[in-house]
Scaffold this motif. Structure first.
Motif, short mmCIF file in Angstrom:
data_model
loop_
_atom_site.label_atom_id
_atom_site.label_comp_id
_atom_site.label_asym_id
_atom_site.label_seq_id
_atom_site.Cartn_x
_atom_site.Cartn_y
_atom_site.Cartn_z
N UNK A 15 1.27 -5.28 19.69
CA UNK A 15 1.40 -4.30 18.60
C UNK A 15 2.74 -4.45 17.88
N UNK A 16 3.82 -4.60 18.64
CA UNK A 16 5.14 -4.76 18.04
C UNK A 16 5.23 -6.06 17.23
N UNK A 17 4.69 -7.13 17.81
CA UNK A 17 4.71 -8.42 17.14
C UNK A 17 3.92 -8.39 15.84
N UNK A 18 2.76 -7.73 15.87
CA UNK A 18 1.93 -7.62 14.67
C UNK A 18 2.62 -6.80 13.58
N UNK A 19 3.21 -5.69 13.97
CA UNK A 19 3.93 -4.85 13.00
C UNK A 19 5.10 -5.61 12.39
N UNK A 20 5.83 -6.35 13.21
CA UNK A 20 6.95 -7.14 12.70
C UNK A 20 6.46 -8.22 11.76
N UNK A 32 3.67 -4.62 -3.34
CA UNK A 32 4.25 -4.30 -2.04
C UNK A 32 5.31 -3.22 -2.14
N UNK A 33 5.71 -2.86 -3.35
CA UNK A 33 6.64 -1.75 -3.51
C UNK A 33 5.83 -0.54 -3.94
N UNK A 34 6.00 0.59 -3.35
CA UNK A 34 6.90 0.94 -2.26
C UNK A 34 6.24 0.91 -0.88
N UNK A 35 4.90 0.79 -0.80
CA UNK A 35 4.21 0.91 0.49
C UNK A 35 4.67 -0.14 1.50
N UNK A 36 4.71 -1.38 1.09
CA UNK A 36 5.12 -2.45 2.01
C UNK A 36 6.56 -2.29 2.47
N UNK A 37 7.40 -1.83 1.54
CA UNK A 37 8.80 -1.60 1.89
C UNK A 37 8.92 -0.49 2.93
N UNK A 38 8.18 0.58 2.72
CA UNK A 38 8.23 1.70 3.67
C UNK A 38 7.68 1.28 5.03
N UNK A 39 6.63 0.47 5.02
CA UNK A 39 6.08 -0.05 6.27
C UNK A 39 7.15 -0.83 7.02
N UNK A 45 -5.27 -9.11 7.52
CA UNK A 45 -5.08 -8.19 8.65
C UNK A 45 -3.90 -7.25 8.38
N UNK A 46 -2.86 -7.76 7.75
CA UNK A 46 -1.69 -6.92 7.46
C UNK A 46 -2.03 -5.83 6.45
N UNK A 47 -2.84 -6.16 5.46
CA UNK A 47 -3.23 -5.14 4.49
C UNK A 47 -4.08 -4.06 5.14
N UNK A 48 -4.92 -4.44 6.10
CA UNK A 48 -5.67 -3.44 6.85
C UNK A 48 -4.73 -2.56 7.66
N UNK A 49 -3.69 -3.17 8.26
CA UNK A 49 -2.70 -2.41 9.02
C UNK A 49 -1.94 -1.45 8.10
N UNK A 50 -1.62 -1.93 6.91
CA UNK A 50 -0.92 -1.08 5.94
C UNK A 50 -1.78 0.11 5.54
N UNK A 51 -3.05 -0.13 5.28
CA UNK A 51 -3.97 0.96 4.93
C UNK A 51 -4.10 1.95 6.08
N UNK A 52 -4.21 1.43 7.29
CA UNK A 52 -4.37 2.29 8.48
C UNK A 52 -3.12 3.13 8.74
N UNK A 53 -1.97 2.67 8.25
CA UNK A 53 -0.73 3.40 8.48
C UNK A 53 -0.65 4.69 7.66
N UNK A 54 -1.49 4.79 6.64
CA UNK A 54 -1.48 5.98 5.80
C UNK A 54 -0.42 5.98 4.72
N UNK A 55 0.27 4.87 4.58
CA UNK A 55 1.30 4.78 3.53
C UNK A 55 0.68 4.45 2.20
#
Length: 119
Positions: A28-33, A59-66, A109-119
């Motif tokens: 999980x940590x590796x994927x988030x990083x 990617x601004x601002x959602x990716x930055x906040x992630x 996969x990262x975009x799915x993670x970003x969407x799942x984060x709620x940001x």
């Protein structure tokens, strides 16, 4: 072959400079990083007008906040300082930039993670 040798070279470099080894990350940590760094790379490419990066959402601002939240969570989870987190980011950046198509491989996969984060 070079991708395989990169972690070994980093470990050797840390051993010779006296820097402590980087902490091992959970999946999980590796994927988030990885996703945080991918978002940062795509953001920079988008800001530079790179046509390939335009295929992704801004990617601004959602990716930055992630990125901010993921690295802060890593600091807390690992009890790591900023230098350790930056070393992890640099290692991941080198891995993603080593092969140009690597970003395209991880972004779905990262975009799915970003969407799942709620940001």
């Amino acid at each position: 072959m070079l991708t395989f040798l990169a972690p070994i070279a980093l470990t050797l470099a840390q051993a010779t400079t006296g820097a402590p080894p980087l902490p091992k990350l959970t999946l999980e940590q590796s994927s988030a990083l990885r996703c945080s760094v991918a978002f940062g790379i795509v953001h920079r490419q988008q800001a530079d007008g790179d046509a390939a990066a335009a295929q992704y959402p801004a990617m601004a601002p959602r990716g930055q906040e992630f990125f901010v939240r993921a690295t802060a969570r890593l600091m807390d989870d690992l009890g790591a300082d900023r230098e350790t987190i930056m070393a992890l980011v640099k290692r991941e950046s080198a891995d993603l930039l080593d092969t140009p198509e690597r970003i395209d491989e991880v972004m779905p996969a990262c975009l799915m993670m970003l969407d799942a984060s709620g940001l």
